[in-house]
Scaffold this motif. Structure first.
Motif, PDB file in Angstrom:
ATOM      1  N   TYR A 208       7.094  -1.757   5.117  1.00  0.00           N
ATOM      2  CA  TYR A 208       7.493  -3.049   4.566  1.00  0.00           C
ATOM      3  C   TYR A 208       8.761  -3.531   5.259  1.00  0.00           C
ATOM      4  O   TYR A 208       9.393  -2.800   6.024  1.00  0.00           O
ATOM      5  CB  TYR A 208       7.711  -2.951   3.053  1.00  0.00           C
ATOM      6  CG  TYR A 208       8.846  -2.061   2.632  1.00  0.00           C
ATOM      7  CD1 TYR A 208      10.093  -2.590   2.311  1.00  0.00           C
ATOM      8  CD2 TYR A 208       8.684  -0.689   2.535  1.00  0.00           C
ATOM      9  CE1 TYR A 208      11.132  -1.774   1.923  1.00  0.00           C
ATOM     10  CE2 TYR A 208       9.711   0.134   2.143  1.00  0.00           C
ATOM     11  CZ  TYR A 208      10.937  -0.414   1.838  1.00  0.00           C
ATOM     12  OH  TYR A 208      11.974   0.410   1.456  1.00  0.00           O
ATOM     13  N   LEU A 303       2.085  -2.937  -1.743  1.00  0.00           N
ATOM     14  CA  LEU A 303       3.442  -3.486  -1.761  1.00  0.00           C
ATOM     15  C   LEU A 303       3.707  -4.104  -3.127  1.00  0.00           C
ATOM     16  O   LEU A 303       2.986  -4.994  -3.565  1.00  0.00           O
ATOM     17  CB  LEU A 303       3.605  -4.531  -0.661  1.00  0.00           C
ATOM     18  CG  LEU A 303       5.031  -5.026  -0.386  1.00  0.00           C
ATOM     19  CD1 LEU A 303       5.897  -3.893   0.140  1.00  0.00           C
ATOM     20  CD2 LEU A 303       5.003  -6.178   0.613  1.00  0.00           C
ATOM     21  N   GLN A 305       6.694  -5.772  -5.844  1.00  0.00           N
ATOM     22  CA  GLN A 305       8.054  -6.285  -5.998  1.00  0.00           C
ATOM     23  C   GLN A 305       8.728  -5.561  -7.148  1.00  0.00           C
ATOM     24  O   GLN A 305       8.192  -5.418  -8.247  1.00  0.00           O
ATOM     25  CB  GLN A 305       8.044  -7.779  -6.295  1.00  0.00           C
ATOM     26  CG  GLN A 305       9.436  -8.367  -6.442  1.00  0.00           C
ATOM     27  CD  GLN A 305       9.399  -9.856  -6.723  1.00  0.00           C
ATOM     28  OE1 GLN A 305       8.402 -10.504  -6.468  1.00  0.00           O
ATOM     29  NE2 GLN A 305      10.497 -10.385  -7.245  1.00  0.00           N
ATOM     30  N   THR A 306       9.930  -5.074  -6.899  1.00  0.00           N
ATOM     31  CA  THR A 306      10.693  -4.374  -7.922  1.00  0.00           C
ATOM     32  C   THR A 306      11.549  -5.363  -8.692  1.00  0.00           C
ATOM     33  O   THR A 306      11.662  -6.531  -8.330  1.00  0.00           O
ATOM     34  CB  THR A 306      11.594  -3.301  -7.290  1.00  0.00           C
ATOM     35  OG1 THR A 306      12.598  -3.963  -6.499  1.00  0.00           O
ATOM     36  CG2 THR A 306      10.805  -2.355  -6.414  1.00  0.00           C
ATOM     37  N   SER A 307      12.179  -4.917  -9.750  1.00  0.00           N
ATOM     38  CA  SER A 307      13.085  -5.775 -10.521  1.00  0.00           C
ATOM     39  C   SER A 307      14.310  -6.119  -9.691  1.00  0.00           C
ATOM     40  O   SER A 307      14.797  -5.307  -8.905  1.00  0.00           O
ATOM     41  CB  SER A 307      13.513  -5.057 -11.804  1.00  0.00           C
ATOM     42  OG  SER A 307      12.402  -4.767 -12.618  1.00  0.00           O
ATOM     43  N   THR A 308      14.824  -7.333  -9.856  1.00  0.00           N
ATOM     44  CA  THR A 308      16.018  -7.735  -9.123  1.00  0.00           C
ATOM     45  C   THR A 308      17.258  -7.228  -9.833  1.00  0.00           C
ATOM     46  O   THR A 308      17.232  -6.817 -10.985  1.00  0.00           O
ATOM     47  CB  THR A 308      16.084  -9.269  -9.024  1.00  0.00           C
ATOM     48  OG1 THR A 308      16.024  -9.805 -10.353  1.00  0.00           O
ATOM     49  CG2 THR A 308      14.906  -9.798  -8.215  1.00  0.00           C
ATOM     50  N   LYS A 318      14.671 -10.735  -3.824  1.00  0.00           N
ATOM     51  CA  LYS A 318      13.466  -9.970  -4.112  1.00  0.00           C
ATOM     52  C   LYS A 318      13.553  -8.624  -3.402  1.00  0.00           C
ATOM     53  O   LYS A 318      14.007  -8.540  -2.270  1.00  0.00           O
ATOM     54  CB  LYS A 318      12.226 -10.736  -3.632  1.00  0.00           C
ATOM     55  CG  LYS A 318      11.959 -12.015  -4.393  1.00  0.00           C
ATOM     56  CD  LYS A 318      10.706 -12.686  -3.881  1.00  0.00           C
ATOM     57  CE  LYS A 318      10.415 -13.965  -4.652  1.00  0.00           C
ATOM     58  NZ  LYS A 318       9.183 -14.636  -4.150  1.00  0.00           N
ATOM     59  N   ARG A 319      13.075  -7.595  -4.108  1.00  0.00           N
ATOM     60  CA  ARG A 319      13.078  -6.269  -3.526  1.00  0.00           C
ATOM     61  C   ARG A 319      11.687  -5.668  -3.670  1.00  0.00           C
ATOM     62  O   ARG A 319      11.003  -5.911  -4.651  1.00  0.00           O
ATOM     63  CB  ARG A 319      14.129  -5.386  -4.201  1.00  0.00           C
ATOM     64  CG  ARG A 319      15.525  -6.019  -4.180  1.00  0.00           C
ATOM     65  CD  ARG A 319      16.547  -5.073  -4.742  1.00  0.00           C
ATOM     66  NE  ARG A 319      16.643  -3.886  -3.917  1.00  0.00           N
ATOM     67  CZ  ARG A 319      17.481  -2.892  -4.194  1.00  0.00           C
ATOM     68  NH1 ARG A 319      18.231  -2.948  -5.266  1.00  0.00           N
ATOM     69  NH2 ARG A 319      17.531  -1.851  -3.406  1.00  0.00           N
ATOM     70  N   TYR A 320      11.288  -4.915  -2.665  1.00  0.00           N
ATOM     71  CA  TYR A 320       9.932  -4.389  -2.647  1.00  0.00           C
ATOM     72  C   TYR A 320       9.937  -2.878  -2.440  1.00  0.00           C
ATOM     73  O   TYR A 320      10.897  -2.305  -1.923  1.00  0.00           O
ATOM     74  CB  TYR A 320       9.120  -5.047  -1.523  1.00  0.00           C
ATOM     75  CG  TYR A 320       8.950  -6.544  -1.683  1.00  0.00           C
ATOM     76  CD1 TYR A 320       7.860  -7.059  -2.377  1.00  0.00           C
ATOM     77  CD2 TYR A 320       9.882  -7.426  -1.146  1.00  0.00           C
ATOM     78  CE1 TYR A 320       7.696  -8.430  -2.531  1.00  0.00           C
ATOM     79  CE2 TYR A 320       9.736  -8.795  -1.297  1.00  0.00           C
ATOM     80  CZ  TYR A 320       8.635  -9.291  -1.984  1.00  0.00           C
ATOM     81  OH  TYR A 320       8.484 -10.649  -2.147  1.00  0.00           O
ATOM     82  N   THR A 321       8.847  -2.295  -2.826  1.00  0.00           N
ATOM     83  CA  THR A 321       8.605  -0.897  -2.533  1.00  0.00           C
ATOM     84  C   THR A 321       7.103  -0.701  -2.377  1.00  0.00           C
ATOM     85  O   THR A 321       6.313  -1.600  -2.669  1.00  0.00           O
ATOM     86  CB  THR A 321       9.155   0.026  -3.640  1.00  0.00           C
ATOM     87  OG1 THR A 321       9.141   1.368  -3.176  1.00  0.00           O
ATOM     88  CG2 THR A 321       8.318  -0.090  -4.911  1.00  0.00           C
ATOM     89  N   CYS A 322       6.686   0.466  -1.900  1.00  0.00           N
ATOM     90  CA  CYS A 322       5.269   0.741  -1.680  1.00  0.00           C
ATOM     91  C   CYS A 322       4.842   1.935  -2.522  1.00  0.00           C
ATOM     92  O   CYS A 322       5.562   2.936  -2.590  1.00  0.00           O
ATOM     93  CB  CYS A 322       5.009   1.053  -0.202  1.00  0.00           C
ATOM     94  SG  CYS A 322       5.355  -0.325   0.902  1.00  0.00           S
TER      95      CYS A 322
END
Length: 440
Positions: A208, A303, A305-308, A318-322
């Protein structure tokens, strides 16, 4: 701007006493010191420098005889070596060999230097080295305490993915000799030791963000090198990375829930290993549990989106993780010829011996011919050279294989049908052919 010095294949050793390596039929390369050189005959006289514990710490596969006497002098032809020079050792002023975690940084980079660098690392209980971005693992054949604990996993995730500095590098630095010359390590590009978690972290970080793309981890090596265990370690780490964070935001609930599902998926993948090993592994001259096939495992990540960060003023980034969402496994190049033939000190595939070691009442359900049968009853298997694989007997391994069959829905009549196919294969090996008497 400064740059690294250009490292040559060898360094001039015209001064007597220079520490070098010379070829040897039994040990490949042995350490020596130059006594003198003769430019007329293009030869050099060297004195062999063997460590006091050389025999106990050195293994070989050659039947060649070797003179273990130390400080004996040998005349070598320089024309037998690349560039007409003997490869120099990477040693300090006292002649002690020094090891680098990244072999790209070896002042003298050549075959002998690489082999002895790995030898030093292995003797120090360090299984991992690095060649640029490639991690080199040497099977220590023993458990190393805290090498794969959760704290170590978080360390590499923070360093490579989040770029954090929450943990001191020296806290996780693998043990090195206190007498190591500090300047010898000054060109190392990273401040942490090589580890397989470095590979998995780098692969995850490429899934990502800018330039995100599919990632590939290639695990290769000789029989018994530890490839299967390495794959297990990498896959387990990849599923846990999403639960680690950079110290700013804890993982969101949806991430934790997704990771729990992905861990279940990986557990099923890892639990299938006994089945793959039963049908695809065999005992060879070099390895009791050698994989006789190739395996391609594809992990599919989603993918999310995590909490901001709720404590940050202004626009929330915006924050992402897999997280793992699926997996495929493909096998190839199975050594089918082993079914009908194997050398005397090897075995056929494990599943045949496991079946013959299963409870007699189960074998009776498969086919009557299996009741009270042993491995000696079938030519394709014969008397096994060993019956302990991975610390367990064939009967114990059968129990594990049967349990894993149940986990993937193969039980009852399905399992009996599969075992009957195996029994038919064993019976085919007992067929004999002769001339047709009626045709005369």
């Amino acid at each position: 701007m400064t740059s690294k010095p250009v490292l040559s294949h060898t360094t001039s050793y015209k001064n007597n006493g220079s520490r070098v390596y010379i070829r040897d039929k039994k040990y490949c390369w042995i350490p020596a010191s130059v006594v003198s050189t003769d430019t007329t005959s293009n030869t050099a006289i060297v004195s062999v420098d063997l460590a006091a514990n050389w025999v106990s710490i050195t293994s070989h596969t050659s039947d060649e005889q070797f003179d273990e006497e130390n400080e004996r002098e040998i005349t070598v032809k320089l024309s037998d070596y690349p560039g007409g020079e003997l490869p120099k050792q990477n040693a300090d002023e006292n002649g002690k060999l020094l090891a680098k975690s990244d072999m790209v940084d070896l002042p003298n980079l050549h075959e002998a230097g690489i082999l002895y660098n790995l030898k030093c690392q292995h003797a120090s209980g360090i299984p991992y080295s690095r060649v640029g971005d490639i991690v080199v693992a040497m099977n220590p054949f023993q458990r190393i305490e805290n090498l794969y604990n959760e704290e170590k996993q978080k360390f590499y995730v923070n360093k490579i993915i989040w770029g954090g500095n929450q943990t001191s590098d020296k806290d996780f630095s693998m043990v090195r000799s206190k007498s190591t010359v500090a300047s010898f390590f000054k060109f190392e590009k990273t401040h942490y030791d090589p580890h397989i978690y470095e590979t998995s972290s780098r692969a995850y970080s490429g899934l990502y963000g800018m330039g995100a793309s599919d990632q590939t981890i290639l695990v290769s090596g000789e029989s018994g090198a530890g490839k299967t265990e390495t794959v297990k370690i990498v896959m387990s780490h990849l599923t846990k990375i999403a639960t680690f964070h950079d110290g700013k935001d804890p993982p969101a609930k949806e991430i934790i829930d997704s990771v729990a599902l992905s861990e279940t998926l990986v557990t099923r993948i890892l639990d299938s290993n006994p089945i793959f090993e039963a049908f695809g592994n065999a005992t060879t001259l070099r390895n009791d549990n050698s994989s006789r096939f190739g395996r391609y495992t594809q992990l599919k990540f989603q993918l999310i989106q995590t909490s901001t960060n709720t404590f940050r003023k202004g626009p929330k980034p915006k924050r992402y993780t897999c997280v793992l969402s699926g997996a495929d496994c493909t096998t190839y190049l199975l050594e089918k010829a082993r079914i009908v033939s194997h050398v005397s000190k090897e075995r056929n595939f494990h599943i045949f011996y496991q079946l013959l070691a299963s409870p007699n009442n189960f074998r009776s359900q498969v086919l009557d011919v299996l009741a009270n049968a042993t491995s000696k009853s079938f030519r394709y298997v014969g008397k096994p050279v060993i019956d302990i694989i991975g610390g367990k007997s064939d009967a114990q391994n059968w129990t594990d294989t049967q349990k894993d069959f149940c986990k993937i829905g193969i039980a009852g009549d399905k399992l009996l049908t599969m075992m009957r196919i195996l029994c038919v294969i064993l019976q085919l090996g007992n067929l004999t052919f002769g001339p047709n008497q009626s045709a005369r």
